[in-house]
Scaffold this motif. Structure first.
Motif, PDB file in Angstrom:
ATOM      1  N   ARG A  27     -55.517  43.336 -64.587  1.00 26.41           N
ATOM      2  CA  ARG A  27     -55.585  43.120 -63.047  1.00 26.41           C
ATOM      3  C   ARG A  27     -55.097  41.900 -62.772  1.00 26.41           C
ATOM      4  O   ARG A  27     -55.062  40.900 -63.615  1.00 26.41           O
TER       5      ARG A  27
ATOM      6  N   CYS B  33     -53.218  38.956 -60.187  1.00 28.95           N
ATOM      7  CA  CYS B  33     -53.196  37.954 -58.989  1.00 28.95           C
ATOM      8  C   CYS B  33     -51.796  37.301 -58.841  1.00 28.95           C
ATOM      9  O   CYS B  33     -51.373  36.659 -59.820  1.00 28.95           O
TER      10      CYS B  33
ATOM     11  N   ASP C  24     -56.228  48.379 -56.084  1.00 27.05           N
ATOM     12  CA  ASP C  24     -57.545  47.936 -56.257  1.00 27.05           C
ATOM     13  C   ASP C  24     -57.380  46.810 -57.424  1.00 27.05           C
ATOM     14  O   ASP C  24     -58.150  45.819 -57.520  1.00 27.05           O
TER      15      ASP C  24
ATOM     16  N   MET D 145     -54.244  41.488 -56.397  1.00 30.14           N
ATOM     17  CA  MET D 145     -54.803  40.429 -55.499  1.00 30.14           C
ATOM     18  C   MET D 145     -53.447  39.533 -55.271  1.00 30.14           C
ATOM     19  O   MET D 145     -52.686  39.255 -56.083  1.00 30.14           O
ATOM     20  N   THR D 146     -53.593  39.059 -54.004  1.00 26.32           N
ATOM     21  CA  THR D 146     -52.349  38.133 -53.573  1.00 26.32           C
ATOM     22  C   THR D 146     -52.876  36.803 -52.903  1.00 26.32           C
ATOM     23  O   THR D 146     -53.906  36.899 -52.567  1.00 26.32           O
TER      24      THR D 146
ATOM     25  N   ASP E 231     -61.718  32.156 -56.216  1.00 29.62           N
ATOM     26  CA  ASP E 231     -61.656  33.426 -55.491  1.00 29.62           C
ATOM     27  C   ASP E 231     -61.350  34.698 -56.598  1.00 29.62           C
ATOM     28  O   ASP E 231     -61.702  35.879 -56.562  1.00 29.62           O
ATOM     29  N   VAL E 232     -60.536  34.301 -57.617  1.00 31.31           N
ATOM     30  CA  VAL E 232     -60.145  35.112 -58.651  1.00 31.31           C
ATOM     31  C   VAL E 232     -61.280  35.408 -59.453  1.00 31.31           C
ATOM     32  O   VAL E 232     -61.582  36.560 -59.756  1.00 31.31           O
TER      33      VAL E 232
ATOM     34  N   ARG F 279     -63.528  37.743 -57.512  1.00 35.03           N
ATOM     35  CA  ARG F 279     -62.642  39.320 -57.279  1.00 35.03           C
ATOM     36  C   ARG F 279     -62.808  39.877 -58.768  1.00 35.03           C
ATOM     37  O   ARG F 279     -63.158  41.024 -58.540  1.00 35.03           O
TER      38      ARG F 279
END
Length: 283
Positions: free
Chosen positions: A35, A37, A62, A65-66, A83-84, A87
């Protein structure tokens, strides 16, 4: 073999991830099921990069993430870490890759010095200080990859602030590696990526097509992953023009300026041109 952190379900945070080496790494990691970011400047750039990464990720959008963040801002990077975590969970792979080039000389301009060092050096420190504590506390294998430069080792004339920033990344990453391996229970390793000539937005200038001498970002990331698997700390990349042997001679000459008490940057001093040319030929 693949490093255990580079496995499906792991979390990778990549600064400078909207283009170049950062985007190539994000795509390669996504293909492995990580996953992702990506951190960069510009919503449009991030959106386009996210779509490309999602197209290669088994879980699609899904898994992506940016974050539109200036890496020189520690508070923004600290918030990103939270935030990471919310998420995706704890970061497993941190690639501090964001970098800029602006013109400088030894005596100015001051604003360019501050901006360049803020992104290229403080961005690396900020990334590590925001993410590494939770990575260490996770008690599982992880990677921190900091993008340096050959210019931080041989420090050629032309852009001293860039050289200073990348020399700082080298020294910082060496210290980080030492601290990590001396931390009880820590399974995080640090690595210094030292690219060769790579055709990216940072190096392209006015060129639209890749020069024959340059590697692609994808070639660089493939080499990086191979050398991580081999356990290298210094990931010294060749390119289509400069083999490792030539890089080694250039670096040895640079450190010998101190040992031999030669003038600074003697490689570019006319009185040493012949001696350097002869040195490069020898093994």
């Amino acid at each position: 073999m693949t490093h255990p952190a580079l496995s499906a379900g792991s979390v990778a945070v990549i600064t400078g991830g909207a283009s170049g080496i950062g985007l190539a790494a994000a795509v390669a990691f996504a293909k492995l099921g990580l996953r992702i970011c990506i951190v960069d400047i510009g919503d449009d750039r991030l959106s386009g990069a996210a779509a490309k990464i999602a197209g290669e990720a088994p879980s699609g959008r899904d898994a992506v993430m940016t974050a539109n963040i200036d890496v020189s801002d520690l508070s923004a990077m600290s918030k990103l870490a939270a935030d990471v975590q919310q998420r995706f969970g704890t970061c497993d792979v941190l690639m501090n890759n964001a970098g800029i080039q602006v013109p400088t000389s030894a005596i100015g301009p001051r604003d360019n010095w501050e901006r360049l060092i803020g992104v290229n050096l403080w961005g690396v420190v900020n990334g590590c200080q925001a993410f590494a504590p939770n990575m260490i506390a996770g008690i599982k294998p992880g990677l921190i990859i900091n993008t340096g430069s050959k210019q931080g080792i041989t420090t050629p004339p032309g852009n001293p602030a860039y050289n200073v920033s990348k020399a700082g990344v080298k020294a910082y990453t060496e210290a980080l590696s030492h601290e990590l391996r001396n931390t009880d229970g820590c399974q995080i390793t640090a690595h210094l990526l030292i690219p060769g000539f790579v055709f990216t937005g940072l190096t392209a200038g006015d060129r639209k097509e890749k020069p024959a001498a340059a590697w692609t970002p994808e070639e660089t990331v493939t080499f990086m992953m191979q050398r991580i698997d081999a356990g290298d700390f210094y990931i010294l990349c060749p390119d289509n023009d400069v083999p490792r042997a030539l890089d080694e001679r250039r670096m040895l000459w640079a450190i010998d300026d101190i040992v031999e008490n030669r003038p600074a940057l003697s490689r570019w001093h006319p009185d040493y041109a012949d001696a350097f040319a002869e040195f490069v030929k020898t093994k």
